[in-house]
Design an enzyme around this catalytic site. Sequence first.
Site, short mmCIF file in Angstrom:
data_model
loop_
_atom_site.label_atom_id
_atom_site.label_comp_id
_atom_site.label_asym_id
_atom_site.label_seq_id
_atom_site.Cartn_x
_atom_site.Cartn_y
_atom_site.Cartn_z
N GLY A 146 0.83 -1.18 0.00
CA GLY A 146 0.00 0.00 0.00
C GLY A 146 0.87 1.24 0.00
O GLY A 146 2.02 1.21 0.46
N GLN A 195 2.73 9.99 1.35
CA GLN A 195 4.04 9.34 1.44
C GLN A 195 4.96 9.69 0.29
O GLN A 195 6.15 9.40 0.35
CB GLN A 195 3.87 7.82 1.51
CG GLN A 195 3.24 7.33 2.80
CD GLN A 195 3.15 5.83 2.84
OE1 GLN A 195 2.19 5.24 2.35
NE2 GLN A 195 4.17 5.19 3.41
N CYS A 226 6.15 0.03 7.63
CA CYS A 226 5.71 1.17 6.82
C CYS A 226 6.87 1.65 5.96
O CYS A 226 8.01 1.75 6.44
CB CYS A 226 5.23 2.30 7.74
SG CYS A 226 4.70 3.79 6.85
N LEU A 227 6.57 1.97 4.71
CA LEU A 227 7.61 2.44 3.79
C LEU A 227 8.18 3.78 4.22
O LEU A 227 9.30 4.13 3.84
CB LEU A 227 7.05 2.55 2.38
CG LEU A 227 6.58 1.23 1.75
CD1 LEU A 227 5.99 1.49 0.37
CD2 LEU A 227 7.72 0.23 1.68
N HIS A 271 -4.29 0.90 7.66
CA HIS A 271 -2.97 1.53 7.63
C HIS A 271 -2.93 2.68 6.63
O HIS A 271 -2.46 3.78 6.94
CB HIS A 271 -1.92 0.46 7.28
CG HIS A 271 -0.52 0.96 7.24
ND1 HIS A 271 0.45 0.52 8.13
CD2 HIS A 271 0.12 1.84 6.42
CE1 HIS A 271 1.59 1.12 7.86
NE2 HIS A 271 1.42 1.91 6.81
N GLU A 272 -3.42 2.42 5.40
CA GLU A 272 -3.33 3.44 4.37
C GLU A 272 -4.29 4.60 4.62
O GLU A 272 -3.95 5.77 4.39
CB GLU A 272 -3.57 2.83 2.98
CG GLU A 272 -2.56 1.78 2.59
CD GLU A 272 -1.10 2.22 2.72
OE1 GLU A 272 -0.82 3.43 2.51
OE2 GLU A 272 -0.26 1.38 3.07
N HIS A 320 -2.86 7.00 7.10
CA HIS A 320 -1.90 7.95 6.52
C HIS A 320 -2.59 9.23 6.07
O HIS A 320 -2.03 10.32 6.21
CB HIS A 320 -1.20 7.32 5.31
CG HIS A 320 0.05 6.58 5.64
ND1 HIS A 320 1.14 7.17 6.28
CD2 HIS A 320 0.43 5.30 5.38
CE1 HIS A 320 2.10 6.28 6.42
NE2 HIS A 320 1.70 5.14 5.88
#
Length: 220
Positions: free
Chosen positions: A73, A78, A131-132, A173-174, A177
């Site tokens: 995701g 991000q 997480c990226l 999660h997304e 963000h």
Amino acid sequence: MASQVDRTNSDDRPIAELVEELLAAGGPLPIVAAGDPVLRRGAEPFDGQLSPALLARFVEALRTTMHAAPGVGLAAPQVGVPLRIAVIEDPAPVPEDVRVVRGRLPQPFRVLVNPSYEALGGQRVAFFEGCLSVPGWQAVVARHARVRLRTLDEHGAVVDEEFAGWPARIVQHETDHLDGTLYLDRAELRSLSSNETVLARWAQPTPERAAMELGFTLPD
């Protein structure tokens, strides 16, 4: 892992101009790391700030970046773009025991525009999550086991769908963000472990052993 940049997002340029600049470089987009204010501000609802053609190019760039990282995701903030847009996709390349315990089933590519979710039932489940924008680390996060997602897709069609297991985790999660929330805000910080440590010590399907040895509590 995708490259990272320090992007303050302090200018007041139109978002379309920012996106055009990002796309001009070609290839995967730079991923913004934790500590950048753009990750802590609530993203702006999408309301035509990008033309259909530019939106399609941006969505494809998000997908390319997510694959290159790799991740399952990626939200627009991000990559430094404060819009309520995210993409998800999970081929779920995990062992069978992990798949069963975590409810991790393959998910097709989806675009989430102005998404929101609500919990279905009171069950919460806890697993290691990464997480990226926080590269190299994972921590245990307790999340709703089932959620109802309401969103638009990239064509403006309404999506109203229930998710369970790992797909529900990805959705939460997304969407978080887009509200300026990182997974660490919800994590059991005593579980914080490097990726290498998770692989070496905590690769079991559930985090029960990690909870016992690191001294934190899992939800009932």
